[in-house]
Design an enzyme around this catalytic site. Structure first.
Site, mmCIF file in Angstrom:
data_model
loop_
_atom_site.group_PDB
_atom_site.id
_atom_site.type_symbol
_atom_site.label_atom_id
_atom_site.label_comp_id
_atom_site.label_asym_id
_atom_site.label_seq_id
_atom_site.Cartn_x
_atom_site.Cartn_y
_atom_site.Cartn_z
ATOM 1 C CG ASN A 10 39.520 46.366 42.440
ATOM 2 O OD1 ASN A 10 40.100 46.118 43.501
ATOM 3 N ND2 ASN A 10 38.304 45.913 42.172
ATOM 4 C CE LYS A 12 38.525 42.442 40.336
ATOM 5 N NZ LYS A 12 37.335 41.918 39.748
ATOM 6 C CG HIS A 95 34.174 46.192 43.244
ATOM 7 N ND1 HIS A 95 33.813 44.907 42.940
ATOM 8 C CD2 HIS A 95 34.958 46.616 42.223
ATOM 9 C CE1 HIS A 95 34.366 44.566 41.779
ATOM 10 N NE2 HIS A 95 35.058 45.591 41.321
ATOM 11 C CD GLU A 97 34.950 41.458 42.425
ATOM 12 O OE1 GLU A 97 35.875 41.808 43.167
ATOM 13 O OE2 GLU A 97 35.080 41.288 41.189
ATOM 14 C CD GLU A 167 34.055 48.331 38.174
ATOM 15 O OE1 GLU A 167 35.158 48.261 37.630
ATOM 16 O OE2 GLU A 167 33.795 47.775 39.258
ATOM 17 N N GLY A 173 35.531 40.833 35.064
ATOM 18 C CA GLY A 173 36.286 39.584 35.148
ATOM 19 C C GLY A 173 35.826 38.517 34.167
ATOM 20 C CB SER A 213 36.604 42.690 30.581
ATOM 21 O OG SER A 213 36.123 41.670 31.440
HETATM 22 C C1 PEP Z 1 36.954 45.489 38.704
HETATM 23 O O1 PEP Z 1 37.251 44.661 39.538
HETATM 24 O O2 PEP Z 1 36.595 46.606 39.080
HETATM 25 C C2 PEP Z 1 37.061 45.144 37.286
HETATM 26 C C3 PEP Z 1 36.607 45.983 36.399
HETATM 27 O O3 PEP Z 1 37.624 43.935 36.984
HETATM 28 P P1 PEP Z 1 38.085 43.430 35.524
HETATM 29 O O4 PEP Z 1 38.828 44.557 34.874
HETATM 30 O O5 PEP Z 1 38.957 42.240 35.798
HETATM 31 O O6 PEP Z 1 36.846 43.075 34.779
#
Ligand code: PEP
Length: 250
Positions: A10, A12, A95, A97, A167, A173, A213
């Site tokens: 992803n 972003k 997501h 976000e 998630e 992040g 992460s």
């Molecule tokens: C994501 O944006 O779906 C995500 C898991 O980000 P990160 O791996 O940076 O935590």
């Protein structure tokens, strides 16, 4: 039949169109793994150059969002047909976000999921709890609710082809990865929930990713869990390390 792993990046709101092409050219020799479906979910403006750059590789391009109407006066949105016409196969829906900054709700997630299926796009449906919810002990209840609403009016055969990304918001992040035990426990609960809504066969078929992460060092143990069928990867998907994540079993 064993489920094939699916590992998706992803991006972003990162990468201009020219940077996207450069990144795909860097990553394409590193993300070859016949055991894994490899998806790069990229910003809308990068989709066409990304598809061009990924031609002849195992990389499939996905989108990060999509609107639930066909067309019309929805300034700034992107329609399902725009995505399919460009060659998009997957779309991230809901997501955290988008839920946090763009007011997406379980109901809009459901509308988008239905619309994606209508157009033959595989949704990567995101769910996940906040740290407070985890501390309050309501994680599983909360996620079951997200899943039940996301899948309203979705048929069993559509559900079987879907991807769910678990998630935990506190792990996105932040560098804080859920423990394998925590991730497996929730992914199993999601599969059980799908079995309740549909049947055992649908639950066996659906692919459930962990995201939050994920790194080259955490991927092998996470992806070895019985109910974790790969990952949704943010930060690390923009780096050569993504190759190590995709090749976690090599
Ligand atoms: C994501 O944006 O779906 C995500 C898991 O980000 P990160 O791996 O940076 O935590």
């Amino acid at each position: 039949m064993a489920r094939k792993k699916i590992i998706a990046g992803n991006w972003k709101m990162n990468m201009t169109p020219s940077q996207a092409v450069e990144l795909i050219n860097t990553l394409k020799p590193l993300v070859v793994n016949e055991d894994v479906d490899v998806v790069f979910c990229v910003p809308a403006i990068d989709i066409i150059p990304a598809i061009e750059a990924a031609k002849g590789t195992n990389i499939v391009i996905g989108a990060e969002n999509m609107y639930f109407e066909e067309k019309g006066a929805f300034t700034g949105e992107i329609s399902p047909e725009m995505l399919t016409d460009a060659g998009v196969k997957y779309v991230i829906i809901g997501h955290s976000e988008r839920r946090e900054y763009f007011a997406e709700t379980d109901e809009t997630v459901n509308k988008k999921v239905l619309k994606a299926f209508e157009h033959g796009i595989t949704p990567i449906i995101c769910c996940g709890e906040t740290l407070t919810q985890r501390e309050q002990g309501v994680t599983i209840d909360f996620i079951r609710q997200q899943i039940k609403i996301a899948f309203l009016n979705v048929t069993a055969s559509q559900a079987a082809s879907a991807v769910i990304a678990y998630e935990p918001i506190w792990a996105i992040g932040t560098g804080k990865v859920a423990t394998t035990k925590q991730a497996q426990e929730v992914c199993k609960a999601i599969r059980d929930c799908i079995a309740e809504i549909y049947d055992a066969e649908t639950a066996e078929a659906i692919r459930i990713q962990y995201g939050g992460s994920v790194s080259a060092s955490s991927a092998p143990e996470l992806f070895a869990q019985p109910d974790i069928d790969g990952g949704l990867v943010g930060g690390a998907s923009l780096k050569p390390d993504f190759g190590k994540i995709v090749c976690y079993n090599k």
